[in-house]
Motif scaffolding. Structure first.
Motif, PDB file in Angstrom:
ATOM      1  N   MET A 124      -1.400  49.583-131.126  1.00  0.00           N
ATOM      2  CA  MET A 124      -1.370  49.729-132.826  1.00  0.00           C
ATOM      3  C   MET A 124       0.052  49.175-133.175  1.00  0.00           C
ATOM      4  SD  MET A 124      -4.549  50.668-133.498  1.00  0.00           S
ATOM      5  CE  MET A 124      -4.149  50.906-135.215  1.00  0.00           C
ATOM      6  N   PRO A 125       0.015  49.017-134.446  1.00  0.00           N
ATOM      7  CA  PRO A 125       1.577  48.819-134.927  1.00  0.00           C
ATOM      8  C   PRO A 125       2.735  49.544-134.563  1.00  0.00           C
ATOM      9  CG  PRO A 125       0.014  48.228-136.614  1.00  0.00           C
ATOM     10  CD  PRO A 125      -0.750  49.100-135.585  1.00  0.00           C
ATOM     11  N   ASP A 126       2.435  50.810-134.065  1.00  0.00           N
ATOM     12  CA  ASP A 126       3.489  51.544-133.881  1.00  0.00           C
ATOM     13  C   ASP A 126       3.681  51.317-132.228  1.00  0.00           C
ATOM     14  OD1 ASP A 126       1.359  52.861-132.572  1.00  0.00           O
ATOM     15  OD2 ASP A 126       1.623  54.718-133.763  1.00  0.00           O
ATOM     16  N   GLY A 127       2.979  50.797-131.642  1.00  0.00           N
ATOM     17  CA  GLY A 127       3.410  50.369-130.179  1.00  0.00           C
ATOM     18  C   GLY A 127       2.542  51.209-129.591  1.00  0.00           C
ATOM     19  N   THR A 128       1.728  52.087-129.778  1.00  0.00           N
ATOM     20  CA  THR A 128       0.846  53.145-128.969  1.00  0.00           C
ATOM     21  C   THR A 128      -0.635  52.512-128.868  1.00  0.00           C
ATOM     22  OG1 THR A 128      -0.198  54.269-131.070  1.00  0.00           O
ATOM     23  CG2 THR A 128       1.834  55.113-129.876  1.00  0.00           C
ATOM     24  N   PRO A 129      -1.232  52.683-127.668  1.00  0.00           N
ATOM     25  CA  PRO A 129      -0.561  53.582-126.516  1.00  0.00           C
ATOM     26  C   PRO A 129       0.423  52.778-125.580  1.00  0.00           C
ATOM     27  CG  PRO A 129      -2.864  52.735-125.902  1.00  0.00           C
ATOM     28  CD  PRO A 129      -2.673  52.223-127.393  1.00  0.00           C
ATOM     29  N   ALA A 130       1.367  53.319-125.185  1.00  0.00           N
ATOM     30  CA  ALA A 130       2.426  52.553-124.507  1.00  0.00           C
ATOM     31  C   ALA A 130       1.715  51.798-123.234  1.00  0.00           C
ATOM     32  CB  ALA A 130       3.313  53.495-123.748  1.00  0.00           C
ATOM     33  N   GLY A 131       2.112  50.258-123.292  1.00  0.00           N
ATOM     34  CA  GLY A 131       1.579  49.383-122.376  1.00  0.00           C
ATOM     35  C   GLY A 131       0.381  48.910-122.669  1.00  0.00           C
ATOM     36  N   GLY A 132      -0.471  49.299-123.777  1.00  0.00           N
ATOM     37  CA  GLY A 132      -1.586  48.839-124.612  1.00  0.00           C
ATOM     38  C   GLY A 132      -2.749  49.029-123.671  1.00  0.00           C
ATOM     39  N   TRP A 133      -4.034  49.052-124.684  1.00  0.00           N
ATOM     40  CA  TRP A 133      -5.184  49.464-124.182  1.00  0.00           C
ATOM     41  C   TRP A 133      -5.765  48.309-123.519  1.00  0.00           C
ATOM     42  CZ3 TRP A 133      -9.989  48.152-126.685  1.00  0.00           C
ATOM     43  CH2 TRP A 133     -10.993  48.891-126.435  1.00  0.00           C
ATOM     44  N   ILE A 162       8.361  33.627-135.229  1.00  0.00           N
ATOM     45  CA  ILE A 162       7.525  34.553-134.451  1.00  0.00           C
ATOM     46  C   ILE A 162       7.215  34.235-133.166  1.00  0.00           C
ATOM     47  CG2 ILE A 162       6.116  35.497-136.374  1.00  0.00           C
ATOM     48  CD1 ILE A 162       3.570  33.604-135.709  1.00  0.00           C
ATOM     49  N   ILE A 163       7.547  32.826-132.927  1.00  0.00           N
ATOM     50  CA  ILE A 163       7.228  32.119-131.659  1.00  0.00           C
ATOM     51  C   ILE A 163       8.652  32.477-130.614  1.00  0.00           C
ATOM     52  CG2 ILE A 163       7.007  30.204-130.189  1.00  0.00           C
ATOM     53  CD1 ILE A 163       5.338  29.154-132.765  1.00  0.00           C
ATOM     54  N   GLY A 164       8.271  33.180-129.560  1.00  0.00           N
ATOM     55  CA  GLY A 164       9.619  33.351-128.881  1.00  0.00           C
ATOM     56  C   GLY A 164      10.253  34.700-129.147  1.00  0.00           C
ATOM     57  N   ALA A 165       9.732  35.461-130.299  1.00  0.00           N
ATOM     58  CA  ALA A 165      10.153  36.521-130.690  1.00  0.00           C
ATOM     59  C   ALA A 165       9.552  37.787-130.131  1.00  0.00           C
ATOM     60  CB  ALA A 165      10.176  36.772-132.161  1.00  0.00           C
ATOM     61  N   GLU A 166       9.902  38.947-130.426  1.00  0.00           N
ATOM     62  CA  GLU A 166       9.343  40.398-130.074  1.00  0.00           C
ATOM     63  C   GLU A 166       8.006  40.490-130.728  1.00  0.00           C
ATOM     64  OE1 GLU A 166      10.797  43.549-128.366  1.00  0.00           O
ATOM     65  OE2 GLU A 166      11.520  41.876-127.346  1.00  0.00           O
ATOM     66  N   PRO A 167       7.065  41.048-130.293  1.00  0.00           N
ATOM     67  CA  PRO A 167       5.875  40.927-130.967  1.00  0.00           C
ATOM     68  C   PRO A 167       5.874  41.800-132.324  1.00  0.00           C
ATOM     69  CG  PRO A 167       5.427  41.751-128.746  1.00  0.00           C
ATOM     70  CD  PRO A 167       6.820  41.196-128.908  1.00  0.00           C
ATOM     71  N   ALA A 168       6.900  42.701-132.438  1.00  0.00           N
ATOM     72  CA  ALA A 168       7.272  43.286-133.630  1.00  0.00           C
ATOM     73  C   ALA A 168       7.360  42.479-134.865  1.00  0.00           C
ATOM     74  CB  ALA A 168       8.117  44.326-133.643  1.00  0.00           C
ATOM     75  N   ALA A 169       7.835  41.234-134.624  1.00  0.00           N
ATOM     76  CA  ALA A 169       8.188  40.054-135.473  1.00  0.00           C
ATOM     77  C   ALA A 169       7.108  39.741-136.353  1.00  0.00           C
ATOM     78  CB  ALA A 169       8.704  38.791-134.920  1.00  0.00           C
ATOM     79  N   LEU A 170       5.770  39.679-135.588  1.00  0.00           N
ATOM     80  CA  LEU A 170       4.479  39.546-136.136  1.00  0.00           C
ATOM     81  C   LEU A 170       4.085  40.457-137.369  1.00  0.00           C
ATOM     82  CD1 LEU A 170       2.534  38.900-132.914  1.00  0.00           C
ATOM     83  CD2 LEU A 170       2.575  37.045-134.559  1.00  0.00           C
ATOM     84  N   LEU A 171       4.591  41.504-137.185  1.00  0.00           N
ATOM     85  CA  LEU A 171       4.337  42.590-138.268  1.00  0.00           C
ATOM     86  C   LEU A 171       5.287  42.351-139.314  1.00  0.00           C
ATOM     87  CD1 LEU A 171       3.591  45.717-136.034  1.00  0.00           C
ATOM     88  CD2 LEU A 171       1.977  44.262-137.266  1.00  0.00           C
ATOM     89  N   ARG A 172       6.488  41.652-139.268  1.00  0.00           N
ATOM     90  CA  ARG A 172       7.592  41.731-140.251  1.00  0.00           C
ATOM     91  C   ARG A 172       7.173  40.410-140.999  1.00  0.00           C
ATOM     92  NH1 ARG A 172      11.109  43.273-136.069  1.00  0.00           N
ATOM     93  NH2 ARG A 172      11.668  41.129-136.006  1.00  0.00           N
ATOM     94  N   ALA A 173       6.946  39.373-140.343  1.00  0.00           N
ATOM     95  CA  ALA A 173       6.845  37.943-140.772  1.00  0.00           C
ATOM     96  C   ALA A 173       5.952  38.138-141.916  1.00  0.00           C
ATOM     97  CB  ALA A 173       6.544  37.120-139.888  1.00  0.00           C
ATOM     98  N   LYS A 174       6.343  37.533-143.096  1.00  0.00           N
ATOM     99  CA  LYS A 174       5.330  37.372-144.105  1.00  0.00           C
ATOM    100  C   LYS A 174       5.064  36.147-144.487  1.00  0.00           C
ATOM    101  CE  LYS A 174       4.949  41.918-144.888  1.00  0.00           C
ATOM    102  NZ  LYS A 174       4.474  42.076-143.202  1.00  0.00           N
TER     103      LYS A 174
END
Ligand SMILES: [Zn+2]
Length: 558
Positions: free
Chosen positions: A472-481, A528-540
């Motif tokens: 989820m956007p908050d990073g849970t569950p750790a490691g991913g489902w 977003i390319i080469g960035a942390e996945p969280a950048a996908l949530l910030r990029a508009k």
């Protein structure tokens, strides 16, 4: 220099020569970081547009050299550019309703409904959308949670997946649904042990109550269409495939938007895939598909449903659900399905079949295989929509039979409903193969991404984030489902652009940024390319262009 770069340079030099002496571009964009999606020329820094097409793409100096006196130039400040997002499975919501997505519990549902009801005339039906079983005690929706708060007003609440509704006593009463009402074919009226309806109506039984809702007017549909196009453009979407047949008011709204030049997104809409359609119905759908064959409005595809959903225990499974409740019921027999496919195929229509459970997915694959055998090879691009829980042995069949896997990245979001209802319903073995995007890619399947909006949010960046993280956007569950199904960012971008274009027979003009293609692209506020996945949530989306026309520009600039 890698081979692909040499090929690209040569092709580009030839292109520039071809352009010399022609009308200059209307517009050029320079100083960008362009991910073209084109394996022969994967990156560029500038592009030139003329009309609704890309005239040239390459480096700043070459593109600037094409400019004439009337060419407008824009410096994109080093921002990331991608092909426009293309949602392969989307619906147009035309009714207003209370938003129940994320409600904490039944008290929260009632609060949201009361707030929405205050905006309606006194006697109007109170409609809501987006509930999930985990919002109710014991994961069981029941009208008892609505009846005392809404004694005299009909309430009808569609679940998140759109395969069941919860009606209160007043709504059941107005719809004439009681203990004596027989089960409709292809649906279920869920009852208490004494036989009284609990208010839960599944699949075709939803229609028993829904037909009492007033139809939206043509103006309401048009307003909804305009609003949804603006939302889509603001999310970087340039094309949407509507996965349901339109009513007359909806067809009018789209055609009015085309006439008024207010379309801001390309659309492709489906016609119904039904059992034994009459010749005149089939003829009308073919005629409609010929009429809607332009760059902005298309048809040519029929949408059918083979089963329901896992959360409602209506998806057709090969083995029973782990929590009981049978194994779901397919809505078609093999014979009916083959007969209908042959008729639609002879009419030249592409077919997309909703199939979620492993049994329904196998039925669809088997039927497409029989079709190819009986009617011979043709580029028909049959599609399976959702295919949430394929049996692993069926995954290689997508490539072997050239069946498109039309998947929804956002479905793999491990939210409370997924972890507390969906996974226990399937049990550990089957849930380990749910939404297996990576396994599908590895098996060579062609995948097209969509959102199934309004069932899920239409934000492509959110879907891509989930596809690459399985969190989820908050990073849970750790490691991913089920993290073995995670995709690379490039694969997810491909499915949301070129993959969807292919599924709509438009790979020749959409999905990659290349000279001659339609000018559909999005400029992002953040790399977003080469960035942390969280950048996908910030990029508009900072700028969206569809057919050479700006359809969204962020204000103020992020
Ligand atoms: Zn759908």
């Amino acid at each position: 220099m890698p081979r692909s770069r040499i090929t690209w340079s040569l092709a580009f030099a030839a292109l520039v020569t071809a352009c010399r002496g022609e009308t200059p571009p209307d517009r050029i964009y320079v100083n960008a970081r362009i991910w073209t999606g084109d394996s022969l020329a994967p990156s560029a820094t500038a592009l030139a547009l003329r009309g609704d097409r890309i005239l040239a793409i390459g480096d700043d100096a070459t593109i600037r050299a094409l400019a004439g006196p009337s060419t407008r130039a824009e410096d994109l400040g080093g921002r990331r550019v991608l092909p426009g997002f293309h949602d392969a499975h989307w619906h147009l919501p035309t009714r207003r309703h209370a938003d129940l997505v994320g409600a904490r519990d039944t008290a929260d549902i009632v609060r949201r409904l009361q707030a929405f009801a205050a905006t309606l005339p006194d006697s109007a039906w109170i409609t809501g959308r987006g509930w999930t079983p985990d919002m109710f005690p014991s994961n069981t929706a029941h009208r008892r949670y609505l009846d005392s708060a809404f004694r005299d007003r009909p309430v009808l609440l569609t679940d998140r997946d759109g395969h069941q509704v919860l009606a209160n006593a007043r709504a059941l009463n107005l719809a004439g649904i009681g203990s004596e009402t027989p089960e409709p074919a292809g649906g279920a009226i869920i009852r208490d042990p004494g036989g009284r309806p609990t208010g839960l109506l599944q699949e075709s039984a939803m229609g028993l109550a829904r037909r009492h809702l007033p139809e939206p007017t043509a103006d309401e549909v048009y307003v909804a269409l305009r609003e949804q196009m603006h939302r889509a453009a603001a999310l970087g979407l340039t094309a949407l495939q509507v996965a349901n047949a339109l009513g007359p008011a909806e067809v009018d709204a789209f055609e009015r938007a085309l006439r008024e030049d207010s379309l801001r997104v390309r659309f492709r809409v489906a016609v119904p895939f039904s059992k034994a359609p009459s010749d005149s119905a089939l003829g009308a759908w073919v005629a409609f598909s010929r009429r809607w064959a332009g760059p902005l409005l298309r048809a040519g595809i029929a949408k059918g449903m083979l089963d329901g959903t896992v959360d409602a225990a209506t998806a057709a499974m090969l083995a029973p659900y782990a929590r009981g409740g049978g194994s779901g019921i397919p809505m078609w027999s093999d014979v009916e399905l083959s007969a209908a496919l042959a008729r639609y195929d002879s009419a030249g229509l592409q077919v997309e079949l909703h199939a979620i459970g492993d049994r329904a997915i196998r039925m669809a694959l088997d039927a497409f295989e029989r079709l190819a055998t009986s009617r011979g090879p043709r580029d028909r691009r049959p599609r399976i929509e959702h295919l949430e829980v394929p049996d692993p042995v069926d995954i290689p069949r997508f490539k072997a039979l050239d069946v498109i896997a039309s998947t929804q990245a956002i479905f793999a979001g491990p939210d409370k409903t997924t972890l507390e209802n969906y996974v226990p319903m399937l049990g550990p073995e089957r849930s380990a193969w749910a939404m297996p995007f990576k396994a599908l890619d590895d098996a060579g399947a062609r995948q097209a991404f969509g959102s199934d909006y309004p069932v899920f949010p239409m934000d492509p960046m959110l879907g891509i984030y989930i596809a690459v993280t399985r969190t989820m956007p908050d990073g849970t569950p750790a490691g991913g489902w089920q993290p073995q199904h995670r995709l690379s960012l490039e694969a997810a971008l491909h499915h949301y652009t070129a993959g969807s274009a292919h599924a709509a027979f438009r790979e020749g003009e959409l999905g990659v940024l290349r000279a001659g293609m339609l000018a559909d692209f999005v400029v992002l506020s953040e790399e977003i390319i080469g960035a942390e996945p969280a950048a996908l949530l910030r990029a508009k989306p900072w700028l969206t262009v569809m057919g050479g026309r700006e359809t969204h520009r962020a204000q103020p600039l992020p």
